[in-house]
Design a protein around this motif. Structure first.
Motif, mmCIF file in Angstrom:
data_model
loop_
_atom_site.group_PDB
_atom_site.id
_atom_site.type_symbol
_atom_site.label_atom_id
_atom_site.label_comp_id
_atom_site.label_asym_id
_atom_site.label_seq_id
_atom_site.Cartn_x
_atom_site.Cartn_y
_atom_site.Cartn_z
ATOM 1 N N THR A 100 0.947 -0.864 -0.080
ATOM 2 C CA THR A 100 -0.021 -0.085 0.089
ATOM 3 C C THR A 100 1.035 1.527 0.251
ATOM 4 O O THR A 100 2.140 1.357 0.420
ATOM 5 C CB THR A 100 -1.297 -0.343 1.165
ATOM 6 O OG1 THR A 100 -0.370 -0.205 2.463
ATOM 7 C CG2 THR A 100 -1.871 -1.362 1.291
ATOM 8 N N THR A 101 0.733 2.364 -0.441
ATOM 9 C CA THR A 101 0.906 3.582 -0.659
ATOM 10 C C THR A 101 0.618 4.392 0.438
ATOM 11 O O THR A 101 -0.089 4.876 0.992
ATOM 12 C CB THR A 101 1.007 4.066 -2.275
ATOM 13 O OG1 THR A 101 1.347 5.275 -1.634
ATOM 14 C CG2 THR A 101 -0.491 5.176 -1.633
ATOM 15 N N THR A 102 1.625 5.578 1.281
ATOM 16 C CA THR A 102 1.166 6.628 2.085
ATOM 17 C C THR A 102 0.936 8.110 1.043
ATOM 18 O O THR A 102 0.117 9.315 1.798
ATOM 19 C CB THR A 102 2.127 7.247 3.195
ATOM 20 O OG1 THR A 102 3.971 7.218 2.311
ATOM 21 C CG2 THR A 102 3.159 5.647 4.106
ATOM 22 N N SER A 103 0.382 7.786 -0.217
ATOM 23 C CA SER A 103 0.620 8.999 -0.532
ATOM 24 C C SER A 103 -1.586 9.246 -0.963
ATOM 25 O O SER A 103 -1.976 7.776 -0.274
ATOM 26 C CB SER A 103 0.661 8.896 -2.174
ATOM 27 O OG SER A 103 0.174 9.693 -2.421
ATOM 28 N N ARG A 104 -1.676 10.267 -0.429
ATOM 29 C CA ARG A 104 -2.986 10.638 -0.583
ATOM 30 C C ARG A 104 -3.315 11.578 -2.230
ATOM 31 O O ARG A 104 -4.475 12.750 -2.318
ATOM 32 C CB ARG A 104 -3.334 11.571 0.221
ATOM 33 C CG ARG A 104 -3.348 10.496 1.366
ATOM 34 C CD ARG A 104 -3.885 9.334 2.408
ATOM 35 N NE ARG A 104 -4.498 9.045 3.187
ATOM 36 C CZ ARG A 104 -3.450 7.419 3.648
ATOM 37 N NH1 ARG A 104 -2.677 7.381 2.826
ATOM 38 N NH2 ARG A 104 -3.278 6.806 4.723
ATOM 39 N N GLU A 105 -2.717 11.458 -3.125
ATOM 40 C CA GLU A 105 -2.455 12.119 -4.057
ATOM 41 C C GLU A 105 -4.087 11.710 -5.189
ATOM 42 O O GLU A 105 -3.559 10.835 -5.438
ATOM 43 C CB GLU A 105 -1.289 12.418 -4.751
ATOM 44 C CG GLU A 105 -0.915 13.257 -6.411
ATOM 45 C CD GLU A 105 -0.364 13.358 -6.825
ATOM 46 O OE1 GLU A 105 0.606 14.067 -7.631
ATOM 47 O OE2 GLU A 105 0.693 12.488 -5.772
ATOM 48 N N GLY A 106 -4.661 13.039 -5.421
ATOM 49 C CA GLY A 106 -5.318 12.624 -6.491
ATOM 50 C C GLY A 106 -6.758 11.973 -5.915
ATOM 51 O O GLY A 106 -7.457 11.565 -6.706
ATOM 52 N N LEU A 107 -6.933 12.198 -4.795
ATOM 53 C CA LEU A 107 -8.271 11.622 -3.979
ATOM 54 C C LEU A 107 -9.158 12.458 -4.227
ATOM 55 O O LEU A 107 -9.337 13.650 -4.314
ATOM 56 C CB LEU A 107 -8.184 11.555 -3.323
ATOM 57 C CG LEU A 107 -6.740 10.081 -2.095
ATOM 58 C CD1 LEU A 107 -6.839 10.374 -0.784
ATOM 59 C CD2 LEU A 107 -7.488 9.133 -2.979
ATOM 60 N N ALA A 108 -10.459 12.031 -4.862
ATOM 61 C CA ALA A 108 -11.716 12.465 -4.980
ATOM 62 C C ALA A 108 -12.670 13.006 -3.468
ATOM 63 O O ALA A 108 -13.765 13.899 -3.427
ATOM 64 C CB ALA A 108 -12.745 12.104 -5.850
ATOM 65 N N THR A 109 -12.042 11.883 -2.555
ATOM 66 C CA THR A 109 -12.642 11.659 -1.096
ATOM 67 C C THR A 109 -12.257 13.248 -0.702
ATOM 68 O O THR A 109 -10.911 14.095 -0.706
ATOM 69 C CB THR A 109 -12.383 11.336 -0.509
ATOM 70 O OG1 THR A 109 -12.460 9.833 -0.995
ATOM 71 C CG2 THR A 109 -12.637 11.466 0.855
ATOM 72 N N ASP A 110 -13.325 14.247 0.260
ATOM 73 C CA ASP A 110 -12.661 15.506 0.361
ATOM 74 C C ASP A 110 -11.936 15.531 1.017
ATOM 75 O O ASP A 110 -11.835 14.479 2.351
ATOM 76 C CB ASP A 110 -14.545 15.351 1.768
ATOM 77 C CG ASP A 110 -14.254 16.616 2.257
ATOM 78 O OD1 ASP A 110 -13.882 18.095 1.307
ATOM 79 O OD2 ASP A 110 -14.273 17.187 3.569
ATOM 80 N N GLU A 111 -11.030 16.162 1.151
ATOM 81 C CA GLU A 111 -9.838 15.986 1.895
ATOM 82 C C GLU A 111 -9.811 15.868 3.464
ATOM 83 O O GLU A 111 -8.838 15.439 4.037
ATOM 84 C CB GLU A 111 -8.831 17.421 1.501
ATOM 85 C CG GLU A 111 -8.576 17.362 0.374
ATOM 86 C CD GLU A 111 -7.928 18.855 -0.500
ATOM 87 O OE1 GLU A 111 -7.285 20.076 0.815
ATOM 88 O OE2 GLU A 111 -7.433 19.125 -1.370
ATOM 89 N N ALA A 112 -10.495 17.257 3.844
ATOM 90 C CA ALA A 112 -11.035 17.099 5.847
ATOM 91 C C ALA A 112 -11.413 15.824 5.558
ATOM 92 O O ALA A 112 -10.705 15.563 7.053
ATOM 93 C CB ALA A 112 -12.156 18.109 5.933
ATOM 94 N N ARG A 113 -12.034 14.522 5.187
ATOM 95 C CA ARG A 113 -12.323 13.653 6.237
ATOM 96 C C ARG A 113 -10.811 12.673 5.690
ATOM 97 O O ARG A 113 -10.356 12.088 6.182
ATOM 98 C CB ARG A 113 -13.310 12.199 4.749
ATOM 99 C CG ARG A 113 -13.692 10.968 5.320
ATOM 100 C CD ARG A 113 -14.350 10.709 4.437
ATOM 101 N NE ARG A 113 -15.334 9.193 5.587
ATOM 102 C CZ ARG A 113 -14.315 7.812 4.319
ATOM 103 N NH1 ARG A 113 -14.221 8.341 3.229
ATOM 104 N NH2 ARG A 113 -14.859 7.018 5.274
ATOM 105 N N VAL A 114 -10.175 12.720 4.607
ATOM 106 C CA VAL A 114 -8.619 12.168 4.572
ATOM 107 C C VAL A 114 -8.214 12.490 5.598
ATOM 108 O O VAL A 114 -7.607 12.062 6.329
ATOM 109 C CB VAL A 114 -8.437 12.299 2.966
ATOM 110 C CG1 VAL A 114 -7.166 11.967 3.146
ATOM 111 C CG2 VAL A 114 -9.561 12.361 2.181
ATOM 112 N N ALA A 115 -7.720 13.886 6.193
ATOM 113 C CA ALA A 115 -6.493 14.214 7.175
ATOM 114 C C ALA A 115 -7.404 13.446 8.132
ATOM 115 O O ALA A 115 -6.886 13.467 9.388
ATOM 116 C CB ALA A 115 -7.191 15.757 6.912
ATOM 117 N N GLY A 116 -8.753 14.045 8.805
ATOM 118 C CA GLY A 116 -9.212 13.181 9.502
ATOM 119 C C GLY A 116 -9.016 11.685 9.553
ATOM 120 O O GLY A 116 -8.619 11.355 11.492
ATOM 121 N N ILE A 117 -8.833 10.572 8.620
ATOM 122 C CA ILE A 117 -8.712 9.335 8.938
ATOM 123 C C ILE A 117 -6.868 9.560 9.625
ATOM 124 O O ILE A 117 -6.723 8.657 10.062
ATOM 125 C CB ILE A 117 -9.247 8.495 7.425
ATOM 126 C CG1 ILE A 117 -10.154 8.746 7.336
ATOM 127 C CG2 ILE A 117 -7.864 7.152 7.492
ATOM 128 C CD1 ILE A 117 -10.831 8.371 5.742
#
Length: 343
Positions: free
Chosen positions: A247-264
């Motif tokens: 798996t990758t630690t990258s979060r580049e190019g995700l469609a999911t809301d940035e705030a939700r991704v940051a909260g994870i």
């Protein structure tokens, strides 16, 4: 059918539904005829699908990646769902609980999963007990790692303990030094650290009557130069292949809301965002080695076309995980039918 039920299943926490599915498969193991019924519904056999890789004969090139059957509890039932091979683990010498919960999150907008499980498993002896009465016919791989509390300088001993214990019970091994969910584990991808882990495994294998292939699982986050060094390690140590990728630690190019991704927060990302990167790495390794090195391609195989493209890129075998979660138990059969018809 699965797509009808998937929204209902996805209302449950990922780890909850995972445990429910494992328990259901364990129960079905004891139901007369259940395994044969699953095989009749979900398996697809054809001589055109057979592959000989790593000195092993695979009924088809589609396997289940490590992480689903951590403790070797339901590998036989997973084989009945059409997989040509199942990789158990990651297994560590001692059982451990892994990282604090919640630690697994779906990103449906991206057809992805973020997890930071942390090698939760019951330990290698528990896996051995479950593997002791394996039925013939299914190829099982063992993915091994170190315990979280083991310092990196003592990691080779952990890998060797797991390797020795599992040696008589699996068909091949994957050395996992690339999972981002165990503190400082990826530091073991340096040349010296990786060699220090691999050499004792090779030495032990030399004294055994049966030969077990050893593969190294690498991160998609490696630079081109780091991939070159890992290829050099594999070839210098004369181990048998590479699994690309983790798996990758990258979060580049995700469609999911940035705030939700940051909260994870932290965790390894798998699924569709990894499709291109994993395939590129497989292609690069194939070209760099001239096709001499067997490669298991894993990461972002979310469709029949993705599986075909991974094989075309140079993978000898392909593994699924997130694609299996999003596409359901009929996914393997669909891939196999396409592969058989195209040969």
């Amino acid at each position: 059918m699965y797509r009808f039920f998937r929204p209902l299943l996805f209302r449950l926490q990922p780890e909850t539904i995972h445990h429910l599915i494992v328990r259901l498969l364990r129960l079905l193991h004891y139901v007369p005829g259940a395994r044969a019924l699953l095989r009749a519904i979900y398996s697809y056999r054809s001589p055109a699908l057979e592959r000989e890789v790593l000195g092993l004969k695979f009924p088809n090139p589609i396997g289940l990646a490590a992480g689903f059957d951590k403790d070797a509890e339901v590998y036989d039932m997973l084989g009945a769902l059409g997989f040509g091979f199942v990789e158990i683990g990651t297994v560590t010498p001692k059982g451990q609980g892994g990282n604090p919960k919640p630690r697994c999150f779906r990103l449906p907008e991206d057809r992805a999963i973020i997890n930071r499980m942390g090698f939760n498993n019951r330990g290698v002896q528990h896996a051995v007990r479950n593997l002791r009465h394996r039925r013939p016919g299914l190829i099982v791989g063992g993915n091994i790692g170190k315990n979280s509390l083991t310092p990196n300088e003592e990691a080779p001993a952990d890998y060797l303990r797991a390797f020795r214990a599992l040696y008589d019970y699996v068909d091949y091994f994957v050395v996992n030094v690339s999972c981002p969910n165990v503190l400082n584990l990826t530091a073991l991808q340096s040349t010296d650290s990786t060699v220090a882990i691999l050499e004792p495994l090779k030495e032990f294998r030399q004294g055994q009557s049966d030969y077990r292939p050893i593969l190294l699982k690498i991160s998609p986050d490696l630079t081109r130069e780091q991939v070159d060094r890992m290829i050099e390690v594999v070839e210098t140590c004369k181990i048998d292949g590479i699994v690309a990728t983790n798996t990758t630690t990258s979060r580049e190019g995700l469609a999911t809301d940035e705030a939700r991704v940051a909260g994870i927060g932290k965790g390894g990302l798998s699924g569709a965002p990894l499709t291109v990167r994993s395939r590129e790495m497989v292609r690069y390794i194939r070209e760099k080695t001239g096709g001499r090195l067997p490669i298991i391609g894993v990461g972002g195989v979310m469709s029949v076309e993705d599986a075909e493209a991974m094989l075309e890129a140079g993978a000898s075998l392909v593994q699924l995980y997130s694609g299996f979660i999003y596409e359901g138990p009929g996914f393997v059969k669909r891939i196999c039918k396409r592969l058989a018809s195209s040969r």
